[in-house]
Design an enzyme around this catalytic site. Sequence first.
Site, PDB file in Angstrom:
ATOM      1  N   CYS A 157      45.267  58.071  53.533  1.00 54.01           N
ATOM      2  CA  CYS A 157      44.184  58.715  54.526  1.00 54.01           C
ATOM      3  C   CYS A 157      42.713  58.435  53.924  1.00 54.01           C
ATOM      4  CB  CYS A 157      44.441  60.398  54.567  1.00 54.01           C
ATOM      5  SG  CYS A 157      45.946  60.664  55.564  1.00 54.01           S
TER       6      CYS A 157
ATOM      7  N   HIS B 296      39.796  63.229  55.855  1.00 56.82           N
ATOM      8  CA  HIS B 296      39.639  64.738  55.477  1.00 56.82           C
ATOM      9  C   HIS B 296      38.709  65.064  54.435  1.00 56.82           C
ATOM     10  CE1 HIS B 296      42.295  64.047  51.967  1.00 56.82           C
ATOM     11  NE2 HIS B 296      42.796  63.172  52.816  1.00 56.82           N
TER      12      HIS B 296
END
Length: 493
Positions: free
Chosen positions: A402, A383
């Site tokens: 992440c 992301h």
Amino acid sequence: MNRRLFRRLLITLPAPALVAAQAPQSVPVVQPALPAPLAPQPPVVVPPRVMPQLSDEQRSQLRAFLDTAASNGVAPSETTSAAPERQDNTTLITAALDYARALHSGRLAPGDFQNNWGLRPVAYDPWPGFSDAVAQDRLREWFATLPPPYAGYDTLKKALATYRAIDKAGGWSQVPDGPSLGLGATGDRVTALRERLAIEDSDVSKVGDKLDDALAAAVQRAQKRYGLEPNGIVGKDTLAALNVPAHDRVRQIEANMERWRWLPAELPEHRVQVNIAAAVLTVFDADKPVTSMRAVTGRPGDETPMLSSQIHSIVFNPPWNVPSSIATKELWPKERAHKGYLRAHGFKVIGTGPNARLQQSPKKSALGKVKFDFDNPYGVYLHDTPTQGTFDRYSRLASHGCVRLAHPVDLAKLALKDDAEWTPEAIDAALQKGDTVRARLNDPIAVFLLYWTAYASADGRVSFLGDPYGWDATLADRIEAGANRAKQLVATR
């Protein structure tokens, strides 16, 4: 009527008869004949494997094959330690099969994998290939198919020989601790620095006790190989990297060679790879790297898992559905300490009671403007991020697990380049509008999150990154423990 038989009758009767059967009967009902019970089935018997009788030439080839174990970072089998004349047919074949399995798919038992080592080798049985190779007298060709077919593995194999030789010769001396050494520094510590660098860098002169321009350039080359800021100054981090013992570097190489065995025999030509330890993403097209970018990966304690999956969609202007662990540890305490914190940062509470969760609006989302979704049991993804300063650091292990990307829009446009609907202009317009939109990829893209801390270039220079998660040491220890178990098993054969 027996209740079970009545149900069976209802099922087998046609519809008109079913109605009749449900009505009161004034005459006896003729029971249908029941099928005879099935005869018990004999258990499936797997025929025992009959060891083929090897020719003298094939025995010689197997011994030569087993002699390559050490060069591939696999401990030689105890079954081959005896003199050749004492190695019977079965012993030699058993040793070869054990080694083939270890060489092809690694040495860890399934229970030795950590949960976040989600990249697992496919189970491999060497027997069919081996028996066929013996029958066709093509053992050498079969041997060649066993190691990982990757240049990254081959260069590490050469590096292993180099660093084993260094270790066997006594390794290197420690550079004494002390103040940072910069350009112009002199003394015994600089002499020790020269000697240390010259072991891995043939361009370094061992003569002199001054840190001159040439030695500063050598320090920079070493810092680049260690993933450190190449400033030419020997500070705490550079000194620590230089003083890792040669034996530990050997173990690090062996651990990374083992991870190569966990990969599929053929990687997709079009894929996205993330080196977790280096915090770098690389895009491959037609099996060649076409672009790369800095990333931010999980900090120790919030490790980014190793895994393989497929990116199936890209979300523009995504909200952030906060994992309960982050909400509990970080966000709810901030709200209690500073009333209104959640609202000020775009969070809203969804649900009530113990099932309540937090969601951050797209306008203030910690995911930035773009999220790349792929299925995995860890709940991680690639992301964007509104916090860009971390990308300027050389150490970029700072996320909750992440992978944050420095240039996610560029990656999105590359992933969607063949989609007529999602042109670069359409992507820019969607981002500008601000609504949450999901773009599904017509052809999902393979994604690999890998943990490479040792890799070598074609000219033999080896890069050693830090082991931030301790996975190298853990893997090396478990390999050694497995080797000890194997020795005990061999002793009982």
